[in-house]
Motif scaffolding. Structure first.
Motif, short mmCIF file in Angstrom:
data_model
loop_
_atom_site.label_atom_id
_atom_site.label_comp_id
_atom_site.label_asym_id
_atom_site.label_seq_id
_atom_site.Cartn_x
_atom_site.Cartn_y
_atom_site.Cartn_z
N ALA A 132 10.92 16.41 -23.13
CA ALA A 132 12.12 15.89 -22.49
C ALA A 132 12.80 16.96 -21.63
CB ALA A 132 13.09 15.37 -23.55
N GLU A 133 12.82 18.19 -22.11
CA GLU A 133 13.42 19.28 -21.33
C GLU A 133 12.66 19.52 -20.04
OE1 GLU A 133 13.68 22.69 -23.84
OE2 GLU A 133 15.12 21.78 -25.23
N ILE A 134 11.34 19.45 -20.11
CA ILE A 134 10.52 19.63 -18.90
C ILE A 134 10.72 18.46 -17.95
CG2 ILE A 134 8.15 19.78 -18.05
CD1 ILE A 134 7.48 21.32 -20.63
N ALA A 135 10.88 17.26 -18.50
CA ALA A 135 11.12 16.08 -17.66
C ALA A 135 12.38 16.27 -16.81
CB ALA A 135 11.24 14.83 -18.52
N GLU A 136 13.38 16.92 -17.36
CA GLU A 136 14.64 17.13 -16.63
C GLU A 136 14.45 17.96 -15.38
OE1 GLU A 136 17.47 18.86 -19.31
OE2 GLU A 136 17.14 17.33 -20.85
N GLN A 137 13.36 18.70 -15.29
CA GLN A 137 13.11 19.57 -14.14
C GLN A 137 12.37 18.86 -13.01
OE1 GLN A 137 11.05 23.03 -15.74
NE2 GLN A 137 12.34 23.00 -17.56
N HIS A 138 12.10 17.58 -13.19
CA HIS A 138 11.33 16.83 -12.20
C HIS A 138 12.16 15.73 -11.56
CE1 HIS A 138 8.22 18.86 -14.55
NE2 HIS A 138 7.42 18.68 -13.50
N GLU A 139 11.76 15.36 -10.35
CA GLU A 139 12.48 14.30 -9.63
C GLU A 139 12.01 12.91 -10.03
OE1 GLU A 139 13.05 15.47 -5.22
OE2 GLU A 139 11.43 16.76 -5.97
N GLN A 158 9.92 5.50 -24.92
CA GLN A 158 10.49 5.37 -23.57
C GLN A 158 12.01 5.37 -23.64
OE1 GLN A 158 8.75 1.69 -22.37
NE2 GLN A 158 6.87 2.62 -21.59
N LEU A 159 12.55 4.60 -24.56
CA LEU A 159 14.00 4.51 -24.71
C LEU A 159 14.58 5.87 -25.08
CD1 LEU A 159 16.59 2.84 -24.78
CD2 LEU A 159 16.05 2.24 -27.15
N GLN A 160 13.91 6.60 -25.96
CA GLN A 160 14.42 7.92 -26.36
C GLN A 160 14.41 8.89 -25.18
OE1 GLN A 160 15.84 7.62 -29.32
NE2 GLN A 160 14.82 5.62 -29.19
N LEU A 161 13.39 8.81 -24.34
CA LEU A 161 13.34 9.70 -23.18
C LEU A 161 14.40 9.32 -22.16
CD1 LEU A 161 12.12 12.10 -21.81
CD2 LEU A 161 10.26 10.66 -20.96
N LEU A 162 14.62 8.03 -21.97
CA LEU A 162 15.68 7.59 -21.06
C LEU A 162 17.03 8.09 -21.56
CD1 LEU A 162 16.72 5.90 -18.65
CD2 LEU A 162 16.79 3.92 -20.20
N LYS A 163 17.28 7.97 -22.85
CA LYS A 163 18.53 8.47 -23.43
C LYS A 163 18.67 9.97 -23.21
CE LYS A 163 19.07 5.09 -27.21
NZ LYS A 163 19.07 4.94 -28.69
N SER A 164 17.60 10.70 -23.44
CA SER A 164 17.64 12.15 -23.29
C SER A 164 17.96 12.55 -21.86
CB SER A 164 16.29 12.75 -23.72
OG SER A 164 16.30 14.16 -23.57
N LEU A 165 17.33 11.90 -20.90
CA LEU A 165 17.60 12.22 -19.49
C LEU A 165 19.04 11.92 -19.13
CD1 LEU A 165 14.31 10.79 -17.93
CD2 LEU A 165 14.97 13.20 -17.99
N HIS A 166 19.53 10.77 -19.57
CA HIS A 166 20.91 10.38 -19.26
C HIS A 166 21.91 11.32 -19.92
CE1 HIS A 166 24.43 7.94 -18.51
NE2 HIS A 166 24.68 7.90 -19.81
N GLU A 167 21.67 11.65 -21.17
CA GLU A 167 22.61 12.50 -21.91
C GLU A 167 22.60 13.94 -21.42
OE1 GLU A 167 21.46 11.86 -25.95
OE2 GLU A 167 22.28 9.80 -26.00
#
Length: 287
Positions: free
Chosen positions: A41-48, A65-74
């Motif tokens: 999730a932390e690495i995902a935050e570095q991508h567009e 998927q829902l957990q990753l969406l939450k992580s990106l939003h939060e």
């Protein structure tokens, strides 16, 4: 530190280790090394753009998927959710529902829902609605993909301008030498279908899903797109079309696979994506 407190801490750590060891899934990077969900999730935050390639009927994959969406939003990112499970001509219905202008019952009666929408996809949509996350219906209307499977891409030329507005701009380039399309042709050999048309039908889906995201690229948004794994594996499919238009866009891909043994990554899956989520063969299926 008292002996009692030390025992409590030790017990907590042992419990945490036990939970980690009995996790119902494993995540690996494309070197085959196991990683934590939080690290992915932390690495995902570095991508567009993040493509979460799913197995459509695996409920555990949809929960992740829902957990990753939450992580990106939060994390504070300005997230845009896009997905294959809605077609582009449903966008108005979706926008009105997100804005609170349609009841769930009206929306679900009018939109073209996949059969596992209520169990697998609605949680994503409800989270997007609650948190005012824009949603992009990215898929080509099924009737037009079906037309291509029967007549090839040439069948789209006679459609009305309104119909064409739901499809990536024509003409659509198709590289039939891409390994994914070659593999699809080999898999369908002997089916009696026109294999070139079937590849073109797959390509028009990929091109349209990519095109649907164009307006959000380079606008400071993080695009989280949900699609079948075969649409983004090996940086082909949607990713290939997106890279043709935006060669420098930072993309991360996730592949979801099922294995009998989740504690080691099957070598054939290793290089399929930046991250590979391995789920057990007996994990819950929604259909």
């Amino acid at each position: 530190m008292s002996k009692r407190i030390s025992l409590i801490i030790t017990g907590f750590l042992l419990s945490a280790m036990a939970i980690a060891q009995t996790s119902p899934y494993k995540i690996y990077n494309n070197q085959g090394n196991e990683v934590r969900f939080e690290a992915m999730a932390e690495i995902a935050e570095q991508h567009e753009v993040i493509f979460f390639g799913e197995l459509h009927n695996n409920s555990l994959a949809h929960w992740l998927q829902l957990q990753l969406l939450k992580s990106l939003h939060e994390s504070g990112k300005k997230v845009v959710l896009g997905a294959e499970f809605f077609e582009r001509d449903d966008q108005l219905n979706i926008d009105e529902w997100l804005a609170g202008k349609m009841r769930d019952s009206n929306f679900e009666a009018e939109a073209k829902l996949w059969k596992n929408y209520a169990t697998d996809y609605k949680p994503l949509m409800l989270y997007a609605k609650k948190n005012q996350i824009p949603f992009v219906a990215s898929n080509i209307p099924r009737k037009y993909a079906s037309l291509v499977s029967r007549q090839g891409l040439a069948g789209l030329d006679s459609l009305s301008e309104q119909a064409k507005s739901y499809i990536a701009p024509l003409p659509i380039e198709v590289d039939k030498t891409l390994p994914g399309y070659v593999g699809m042709k080999e898999m369908m050999h002997g089916s009696g279908m026109n294999l070139d048309y079937m590849i073109e039908a797959q390509a028009v889906k990929d091109a349209t899903m990519a095109y649907s995201l164009f307006d959000y690229i380079n606008k400071g948004k993080t695009i989280f797109h949900v699609n079948g794994s075969y649409h983004s594996n090996n940086y082909e499919g949607i990713v290939w079309y997106l890279k043709r238009k935006f060669p420098t866009v930072r993309i991360m891909t996730i592949n979801t696979v099922e294995q009998d043994n989740i504690h080691t990554l099957d070598p054939k899956n290793q290089s399929s994506a930046d991250f590979i989520i391995v789920l057990p063969l007996d994990s819950h299926k929604s259909y």
